[in-house]
Design an enzyme around this catalytic site. Structure first.
Site, short mmCIF file in Angstrom:
data_model
loop_
_atom_site.label_atom_id
_atom_site.label_comp_id
_atom_site.label_asym_id
_atom_site.label_seq_id
_atom_site.Cartn_x
_atom_site.Cartn_y
_atom_site.Cartn_z
N GLY A 31 39.12 42.30 46.70
CA GLY A 31 38.65 41.59 47.88
C GLY A 31 39.31 42.13 49.14
O GLY A 31 40.20 42.99 49.08
N GLY A 86 43.54 37.66 46.16
CA GLY A 86 42.99 36.68 47.10
C GLY A 86 42.35 35.53 46.35
O GLY A 86 42.45 35.43 45.12
N ALA A 87 41.70 34.66 47.08
CA ALA A 87 40.96 33.55 46.47
C ALA A 87 39.87 33.11 47.44
O ALA A 87 39.96 33.37 48.65
CB ALA A 87 41.89 32.39 46.17
N GLY A 99 36.01 34.79 42.67
CA GLY A 99 34.85 35.49 42.13
C GLY A 99 33.79 35.89 43.14
O GLY A 99 32.79 36.48 42.76
N GLU A 107 40.01 39.71 36.90
CA GLU A 107 41.08 39.07 37.68
C GLU A 107 41.80 38.02 36.84
O GLU A 107 43.03 37.91 36.88
CB GLU A 107 40.51 38.40 38.94
CG GLU A 107 40.09 39.41 40.00
CD GLU A 107 39.36 38.78 41.18
OE1 GLU A 107 39.40 39.37 42.26
OE2 GLU A 107 38.73 37.72 41.01
C1 5RP Z 1 37.04 38.65 44.09
C2 5RP Z 1 37.82 37.47 44.51
C3 5RP Z 1 38.52 37.58 45.84
O1 5RP Z 1 39.87 37.48 45.64
C4 5RP Z 1 38.05 36.47 46.73
O2 5RP Z 1 36.63 36.57 46.83
C5 5RP Z 1 38.67 36.55 48.11
O3 5RP Z 1 38.20 37.67 48.79
P1 5RP Z 1 38.55 37.95 50.31
O4 5RP Z 1 40.00 38.24 50.37
O5 5RP Z 1 37.69 39.13 50.67
O6 5RP Z 1 38.16 36.72 51.09
O7 5RP Z 1 37.95 36.48 43.85
O8 5RP Z 1 36.39 38.42 42.85
#
Ligand code: 5RP
Length: 235
Positions: A31, A86-87, A99, A107
């Protein structure tokens, strides 16, 4: 003036780099926030830090290779010292929805193989109750419509009536995960009991994984304009 979200992501990633020590085996998340972390980590690697990582997606592996971060497979490295990822949402108990980047399966495998999981996020990701973000569910292509019908029935039995369950894709092209599966995004609204929902989804044949991470994250680093807050999971 509002602080740019990328500035906050960078602040969270910079704090996470402080947790990395020489000799560590790392899980590398997926991410935009995780990629900022990779850039900051790479600068330390260029400065002589000796670490090795395993990537949670092909996208992350490519980025790490480009940046010169040494990589090996999870099976070569496990157990890992630390995963940084990240999340999409986290509550204060550090239950997560992940996700959006489509990497939830790898992950979760990588994070679950780590002694610690650091989650890095800007303030928009910290919520009182999970569920504003649609929950990604990774499904085997074989029998997908039957599996999705079961997911719908299971959600209705839990009191989520007529949720939108959407096959992920764009411009007429279905999204395929790195492991060759499909992702259905389930817009549920407030999730009443994440453990109950997780158990029900995990029990459906054809569901490969879901984006609820429960009891896996150990530390949440959340960046706000006034500073970075570190929240530890209750032991
Ligand atoms: C990927 C994830 C990412 O960690 C989540 O979508 C956060 O992404 P970003 O840092 O771009 O906001 O779960 O599968």
């Amino acid at each position: 003036m509002a602080i740019d979200q990328n500035v906050l992501k960078r602040a969270a990633a910079a704090k996470a780099v402080e947790y990395v020590n020489d000799g560590m085996k790392l899980g590398l998340g997926t991410g935009s926030t995780a990629e900022i972390f990779l850039e900051l980590l790479a600068a330390r690697v260029r400065g002589g830090l000796n670490v090795i990582g395993t990537a949670t997606s092909e996208r992350t592996a490519e980025k790490a290779r480009t940046l010169g971060i040494p990589l090996a497979s999870l099976d070569e490295l496990a157990p890992l010292d630390l995963t940084i990822d990240g999340a999409d949402e986290s509550d204060r108990k550090l239950t997560l929805i992940k996700g959006a980047g489509g990497a939830l399966l790898r992950e979760k495998i990588v994070a679950a193989s780590s002694r610690r999981m650091l989650v890095i996020a800007d303030k928009s990701k910290l919520v009182g109750k999970l569920g504003r973000f649609p929950l990604p569910v990774e499904v085997l292509e074989f029998g997908q419509r039957t599996t999705v019908a079961r997911i719908g029935e299971a959600l209705a039995a839990l009191g989520y009536h007529n949720p939108s369950i959407k096959l992920r894709g764009r411009d007429g092209l279905t999204f395929i995960s790195d492991s060759g599966n499909l992702i259905y995004d389930c817009a549920l609204g407030a999730i009443k009991s994440p453990p109950k929902l997780a158990a029900v989804l995990a029990a459906i044949p054809g569901v490969v994984e879901h984006g609820l991470f429960i009891g896996i994250a150990t530390t949440l680093i959340v960046a706000r304009p006034r500073g970075v807050e570190v929240i530890e999971a209750a032991k």
